[in-house]
Design a protein around this motif. Structure first.
Motif, mmCIF file in Angstrom:
data_model
loop_
_atom_site.group_PDB
_atom_site.id
_atom_site.type_symbol
_atom_site.label_atom_id
_atom_site.label_comp_id
_atom_site.label_asym_id
_atom_site.label_seq_id
_atom_site.Cartn_x
_atom_site.Cartn_y
_atom_site.Cartn_z
ATOM 1 N N CYS A 105 0.833 -1.208 0.000
ATOM 2 C CA CYS A 105 0.000 0.000 0.000
ATOM 3 C C CYS A 105 0.865 1.254 0.000
ATOM 4 O O CYS A 105 1.896 1.310 0.684
ATOM 5 N N HIS A 106 0.452 2.270 -0.737
ATOM 6 C CA HIS A 106 1.195 3.529 -0.746
ATOM 7 C C HIS A 106 1.224 4.178 0.635
ATOM 8 O O HIS A 106 2.112 4.973 0.941
ATOM 9 N N GLY A 107 0.242 3.826 1.470
ATOM 10 C CA GLY A 107 0.209 4.385 2.813
ATOM 11 C C GLY A 107 1.375 3.961 3.671
ATOM 12 O O GLY A 107 1.622 4.560 4.729
ATOM 13 N N ARG A 108 2.138 2.957 3.241
ATOM 14 C CA ARG A 108 3.272 2.476 4.039
ATOM 15 C C ARG A 108 4.356 3.546 4.152
ATOM 16 O O ARG A 108 5.218 3.472 5.040
ATOM 17 N N PHE A 109 4.338 4.528 3.238
ATOM 18 C CA PHE A 109 5.337 5.600 3.283
ATOM 19 C C PHE A 109 4.932 6.721 4.239
ATOM 20 O O PHE A 109 5.689 7.669 4.443
ATOM 21 N N GLY A 110 3.724 6.624 4.781
ATOM 22 C CA GLY A 110 3.222 7.706 5.604
ATOM 23 C C GLY A 110 2.626 8.806 4.738
ATOM 24 O O GLY A 110 2.474 8.659 3.524
ATOM 25 N N ILE A 111 2.292 9.915 5.362
ATOM 26 C CA ILE A 111 1.663 11.024 4.634
ATOM 27 C C ILE A 111 2.728 11.858 3.937
ATOM 28 O O ILE A 111 3.607 12.453 4.568
ATOM 29 N N THR A 112 2.665 11.855 2.597
ATOM 30 C CA THR A 112 3.542 12.680 1.768
ATOM 31 C C THR A 112 2.663 13.479 0.818
ATOM 32 O O THR A 112 1.440 13.316 0.785
ATOM 33 N N ALA A 113 3.283 14.336 0.018
ATOM 34 C CA ALA A 113 2.508 15.125 -0.943
ATOM 35 C C ALA A 113 1.760 14.213 -1.903
ATOM 36 O O ALA A 113 0.638 14.523 -2.331
ATOM 37 N N ARG A 114 2.366 13.069 -2.223
ATOM 38 C CA ARG A 114 1.736 12.153 -3.174
ATOM 39 C C ARG A 114 0.663 11.290 -2.519
ATOM 40 O O ARG A 114 -0.389 11.043 -3.068
ATOM 41 N N THR A 115 0.968 10.799 -1.313
ATOM 42 C CA THR A 115 0.084 9.803 -0.689
ATOM 43 C C THR A 115 -0.969 10.408 0.246
ATOM 44 O O THR A 115 -1.817 9.670 0.757
ATOM 45 N N ALA A 116 -0.949 11.702 0.447
ATOM 46 C CA ALA A 116 -1.896 12.325 1.384
ATOM 47 C C ALA A 116 -3.352 11.958 1.103
ATOM 48 O O ALA A 116 -4.114 11.717 2.050
ATOM 49 N N PRO A 117 -3.789 11.872 -0.177
ATOM 50 C CA PRO A 117 -5.189 11.522 -0.423
ATOM 51 C C PRO A 117 -5.592 10.153 0.120
ATOM 52 O O PRO A 117 -6.764 9.937 0.444
ATOM 53 N N VAL A 118 -4.639 9.205 0.217
ATOM 54 C CA VAL A 118 -4.953 7.874 0.739
ATOM 55 C C VAL A 118 -5.422 7.962 2.188
ATOM 56 O O VAL A 118 -6.210 7.133 2.646
ATOM 57 N N PHE A 119 -4.949 8.969 2.908
ATOM 58 C CA PHE A 119 -5.297 9.144 4.316
ATOM 59 C C PHE A 119 -6.514 10.056 4.489
ATOM 60 O O PHE A 119 -6.867 10.413 5.610
ATOM 61 N N GLY A 120 -7.131 10.426 3.366
ATOM 62 C CA GLY A 120 -8.300 11.284 3.427
ATOM 63 C C GLY A 120 -9.553 10.517 3.802
ATOM 64 O O GLY A 120 -9.509 9.329 4.134
ATOM 65 N N PRO A 121 -10.705 11.163 3.723
ATOM 66 C CA PRO A 121 -11.965 10.511 4.091
ATOM 67 C C PRO A 121 -12.342 9.396 3.116
ATOM 68 O O PRO A 121 -12.031 9.469 1.925
ATOM 69 N N GLY A 122 -12.998 8.374 3.613
ATOM 70 C CA GLY A 122 -13.503 7.318 2.745
ATOM 71 C C GLY A 122 -14.457 7.875 1.703
ATOM 72 O O GLY A 122 -15.245 8.778 1.990
#
Length: 256
Positions: A105-122
């Motif tokens: 999962c891209h979320g494994r990198f934590g919150i970055t400029a690229r992956t921030a949307p993965v941590f957004g609302p469902g």
């Protein structure tokens, strides 16, 4: 050979006495029915176009709560649902789940400029560029801050085929048109600007309700050799059974 003289009058075929009697009887039946206040020969509605009749109905937008579940639960529930952008409507036929603490999962990198949307609302979109070529559409799952999503791997066309073909640069109606996540993103005309877009609100890009599949196939996800053996083998890929609109490899899929 041409001859001169008075023109020959046209000849008309006379109706036979039997046919005349049939016409009189029909007129009498119509007159009696109209006098009684009932139509003698009710008009039949014109048949609808078979091609349109075969299309599944376009459902309503799904509520936000639909998406706020574990990605592993959301993934199979998305099968059969509809993606709509303008005149293009696609039926989701294949997906993959990506969860928290998942080494793929891209979320494994934590919150970055690229992956921030993965941590957004469902229920929001996460669109990323793969290999500098392909726009990959993901549906964010679970609660805000969790970091999970479902990748849309394949779809089948419901409407807007000409636009799909134009965007894809392929004049075909075969599954090759939409079997692959990059093809889906291209058919919808997506860019990374669509990340964070709520898919449960009208307009723009939407996920709509659709018919649930009768049977589902499961198997390991595709192209995640970099992940841990446990996650490489995890059966977190889901597809509608009995459809040709599934990406390769198909031989790794089994009935659920």
């Amino acid at each position: 050979m041409t001859t001169t003289g008075a023109p020959t009058p046209p000849r008309f075929k006379r109706s036979s006495p039997r046919k005349k009697q049939q016409l009189r009887s029909r007129r009498l039946a119509v007159g009696e029915a109209e006098a009684a206040g009932t139509p003698a020969l009710p008009r039949q509605p014109l048949p609808l176009c078979p091609a349109l009749d075969a299309l599944p109905p376009i459902g309503s937008a799904l509520p936000r709560e639909f998406f706020e579940v574990d990605a592993l639960d959301l993934a199979p529930r998305l099968l059969g649902k509809l993606l709509r952008r303008d005149e293009v409507v696609l039926r989701i036929t294949e997906v993959e789940a990506y969860r928290p603490n998942d080494s793929a999962c891209h979320g494994r990198f934590g919150i970055t400029a690229r992956t921030a949307p993965v941590f957004g609302p469902g229920g929001h979109a996460y669109v990323y560029l793969c290999y500098g070529l392909h726009m990959m559409l993901n549906v964010v799952a679970d609660k805000e801050g969790v970091g999970a999503a479902v990748l849309i791997r394949s779809c089948s066309p419901v409407s807007g085929l000409e636009t799909i073909q134009q965007r894809r640069g392929q004049q075909t109606e075969k599954p090759v048109l939409l079997t692959g996540p990059g093809k889906v993103g291209q058919a919808l005309g997506l860019s990374t600007d669509w990340s964070n877009h709520p898919l449960y609100t009208p307009g723009g890009l939407e996920v709509l309700d659709g018919p649930e599949p009768e049977n589902i196939l499961v198997g390991p996800r595709v192209g995640i050799e970099y992940a841990s053996p446990e996650h490489v083998a995890a059966p977190w890929r889901f597809a509608i059974a009995g459809t040709q609109w599934i990406s390769a490899p198909k031989n790794t899929l089994r009935p659920r």
